[in-house]
Write an enzyme that holds these catalytic residues in place. Structure first.
Site, PDB file in Angstrom:
ATOM      1  N   HIS A  12       0.845  -1.187   0.000  1.00  0.00           N
ATOM      2  CA  HIS A  12       0.000   0.000   0.000  1.00  0.00           C
ATOM      3  C   HIS A  12       0.886   1.244   0.000  1.00  0.00           C
ATOM      4  CE1 HIS A  12      -2.909   3.007   1.383  1.00  0.00           C
ATOM      5  NE2 HIS A  12      -3.851   2.181   0.959  1.00  0.00           N
TER       6      HIS A  12
ATOM      7  N   GLU B  74      -3.701   2.879  -7.408  1.00  0.00           N
ATOM      8  CA  GLU B  74      -4.065   3.942  -6.467  1.00  0.00           C
ATOM      9  C   GLU B  74      -3.093   5.114  -6.585  1.00  0.00           C
ATOM     10  OE1 GLU B  74      -6.156   2.446  -2.551  1.00  0.00           O
ATOM     11  OE2 GLU B  74      -4.041   1.951  -2.553  1.00  0.00           O
TER      12      GLU B  74
END
Length: 214
Positions: free
Chosen positions: A85, A133
């Site tokens: 992430h 993302e």
């Protein structure tokens, strides 16, 4: 479509969010999973919702103080894990090692990436899915599928060129049914979101609105 709700370290009630996610998943038929803090994995899994870890480290049993062991999250009830992430970046070698650890424990995997080039590199490592993302949009009010649809389409194409078996999820700013529908139209197989549910006054209502786009 797959909906993966990352609770990060937000000051929400993980069991309440998990219960809402379980109920909305059962009512809608949409696959919804929740990724809480590692300390809350057991409690979230006990609700019956599909439970994911936010991270596992590229380690096995041994002298690794402070690390997250794949076997430990699996024992706690997790069936999948995020990896890389933007708030917990890894080297490509460590991503590969974390994927090996997840495979060792039968955890499903999603590797996060910033752009189509990173998506291609991540897909080459053989995860179950990659999530695109752009960091600038994470936690904001504008979905990447709306602000930058080309990056979603590019990510889908990049992953498909490397390994058509790797799904692509859309993250960053996703919060509404319209966002989910837009992600699907662009070729995404799921969405990864956090604040739209974890920071909502009514997580159940937020989830119900989200799956209305399916």
């Amino acid at each position: 479509m797959f909906v993966l709700v990352n609770l990060k370290a937000y000051p929400c009630d993980p069991v309440a969010v998990a219960t809402a996610a379980r109920d909305v998943a059962e009512a809608s038929g949409v696959r919804i999973a929740v990724a809480p803090q590692a300390a809350h994995l057991d409690a979230v899994a006990e609700t019956g919702v599909e439970t994911w870890a936010q991270h596992v480290d590229p380690i096995a049993h041994g002298s690794h103080t402070g690390h997250t062991l794949a076997e430990a999250v699996a024992d706690a009830g997790a069936t999948g894990t995020l990896c890389n992430h933007s708030e917990h970046r890894l080297t490509l070698a460590d991503v590969d090692g974390a994927l090996d650890a997840a495979e060792r424990t039968d955890l499903e995997t999603v590797v996060c990436a910033n752009n189509p080039d990173q998506v291609a590199a991540a897909a080459a490592l053989g995860p179950d899915a990659v999530a695109v993302e752009p960091p600038a949009l994470i936690g904001g009010d504008v979905s990447v599928s709306t602000a930058d649809p080309d990056i979603v389409e590019g990510a889908v194409a990049a992953a498909g060129a490397v390994d058509p078996e790797v799904d692509v999820y859309c993250g960053a700013g996703v919060s509404t049914g319209d966002d989910l529908a837009a992600a699907a139209d662009l070729g995404a197989a799921g969405v990864l979101l956090a604040s739209g549910v974890a920071k909502a006054d009514d997580p159940r209502a937020a989830l119900e609105d989200l799956v209305s786009g399916v």
